[in-house]
Design a protein around this motif. Structure first.
Motif, PDB file in Angstrom:
ATOM      1  N   ASN A  36      33.840 -12.286 -39.686  1.00 23.10           N
ATOM      2  CA  ASN A  36      34.132 -11.425 -38.355  1.00 23.10           C
ATOM      3  C   ASN A  36      35.596 -11.145 -38.505  1.00 23.10           C
ATOM      4  N   SER A  63      36.907  -9.197 -41.278  1.00 23.79           N
ATOM      5  CA  SER A  63      36.485  -7.667 -41.067  1.00 23.79           C
ATOM      6  C   SER A  63      37.363  -7.159 -40.113  1.00 23.79           C
ATOM      7  N   SER A 110      27.309 -12.190 -43.543  1.00 24.58           N
ATOM      8  CA  SER A 110      28.285 -11.438 -43.025  1.00 24.58           C
ATOM      9  C   SER A 110      28.431 -11.593 -41.622  1.00 24.58           C
ATOM     10  N   ASN A 111      27.548 -12.514 -41.032  1.00 25.47           N
ATOM     11  CA  ASN A 111      27.553 -12.553 -39.704  1.00 25.47           C
ATOM     12  C   ASN A 111      28.570 -13.961 -39.253  1.00 25.47           C
ATOM     13  N   PRO A 168      28.199  -2.251 -34.774  1.00 34.45           N
ATOM     14  CA  PRO A 168      27.250  -2.428 -35.790  1.00 34.45           C
ATOM     15  C   PRO A 168      27.561  -1.306 -37.038  1.00 34.45           C
ATOM     16  N   VAL A 169      27.852  -0.239 -36.858  1.00 35.02           N
ATOM     17  CA  VAL A 169      28.226   0.710 -37.646  1.00 35.02           C
ATOM     18  C   VAL A 169      29.302   0.513 -38.443  1.00 35.02           C
ATOM     19  N   THR A 170      30.463   0.050 -37.740  1.00 38.30           N
ATOM     20  CA  THR A 170      31.794  -0.271 -38.241  1.00 38.30           C
ATOM     21  C   THR A 170      31.574  -1.554 -39.166  1.00 38.30           C
ATOM     22  N   LYS A 171      30.721  -2.427 -38.671  1.00 39.61           N
ATOM     23  CA  LYS A 171      30.698  -3.540 -39.355  1.00 39.61           C
ATOM     24  C   LYS A 171      29.982  -3.330 -40.617  1.00 39.61           C
ATOM     25  N   SER A 172      28.955  -2.654 -40.795  1.00 38.61           N
ATOM     26  CA  SER A 172      28.211  -2.215 -42.077  1.00 38.61           C
ATOM     27  C   SER A 172      29.210  -1.449 -43.122  1.00 38.61           C
ATOM     28  N   ALA A 173      30.076  -0.634 -42.601  1.00 41.71           N
ATOM     29  CA  ALA A 173      30.805  -0.094 -43.421  1.00 41.71           C
ATOM     30  C   ALA A 173      31.865  -0.925 -44.209  1.00 41.71           C
ATOM     31  N   ILE A 224      31.445  -4.109 -44.427  1.00 42.06           N
ATOM     32  CA  ILE A 224      30.921  -5.247 -45.244  1.00 42.06           C
ATOM     33  C   ILE A 224      30.669  -4.476 -46.963  1.00 42.06           C
ATOM     34  N   LYS A 225      30.655  -2.832 -47.011  1.00 41.98           N
ATOM     35  CA  LYS A 225      30.381  -2.417 -48.269  1.00 41.98           C
ATOM     36  C   LYS A 225      31.861  -2.286 -48.615  1.00 41.98           C
TER      37      LYS A 225
END
Length: 226
Positions: A109, A112, A103-104, A87-92, A94-95
């Motif tokens: 995926n 990313s 995003s899902n 989740p943390v990696t994914k959020s970064a 996405i930004k």
């Protein structure tokens, strides 16, 4: 007696070669069938692999090991999707990529995950090491975190005369445990590696080996990187 021994040896080698070829063939056929179910994502894999300058067959190998091509996969730690992003990696990401749509989605995926591999590779490319080492260290970073790989490199530099290649780093990973705190003190005055102790280093080494194994299988199945 000599004739019998020679015949026995020849027979053994022939059988051994046959079993090897048989296993190789079965592995190829299994992967072909598995990928056939997954082929709806082939265009996205190839498109984003090309965008970020990766061999798409390598990405296929990463997907194989990460999720076995299951786009609904969720790990015990919370990593999701084909590329198993935390989740943390994914959020970064996405930004970074300014992803504003779903995003899902499986497409995002894949994008990313490949982008993240490129970020890790770019950090390692600055080092004076071979392309093979960069690839292996990139995979190790994707699985275990680049912080732990860098910590292991610092230990490797200390005990292997400035060497930071994958083999030396791999052998330094077990040293990222509490019982080697006196060694850590020579590098970090806190006696603690910046990214913490590395308990699952065996899993990371196994991960790199597995990805490279499937990469070689896919290069045999699909000879051209197109």
């Amino acid at each position: 007696m000599l004739f019998a021994w020679i015949n026995g040896s020849i027979g053994f080698n022939i059988n051994e070669d046959y079993e090897f070829e048989k296993e190789n063939y079965l592995n190829k056929e299994k992967e072909k069938r598995l990928f056939k179910k997954f082929s709806k994502y082939e265009k996205d894999i190839k498109y984003f692999s090309k965008q970020y300058d990766f061999d798409w067959r390598l990405i296929l190998a990463v997907l194989r090991v990460e999720s076995t091509f299951d786009d609904s996969a969720i790990s015990e730690k919370g990593a999701t999707g084909l590329m198993q992003l935390m989740p943390v990696t994914k959020s970064a990401i996405i930004k970074d990529l300014k992803i504003s749509d779903d995003s899902n989605s499986t497409r995002n995926n894949i994008k990313s995950g490949i982008y993240y591999l490129s970020v890790l590779r770019n950090q390692l490319t600055k080092q004076n090491i071979s392309d093979d080492d960069i690839l292996q260290l990139t995979l190790a970073s994707y699985n275990g975190g680049i912080g732990r790989v860098i910590d292991a490199q610092k230990i490797a530099k200390l005990i292997h005369n400035e060497s930071i290649n994958y083999d030396d780093v791999k052998h330094a990973m077990p040293l990222l445990s509490k019982k080697y705190s006196s060694l850590h003190y020579q590098i970090w005055k806190t006696q603690l590696p910046p990214s913490g102790y590395f308990r699952d280093w065996k899993g990371t080494v196994r991960y790199v080996d597995e990805v490279l194994k499937y990469y070689n299988i896919y290069k045999n199945i699909y000879p051209n990187n197109i």
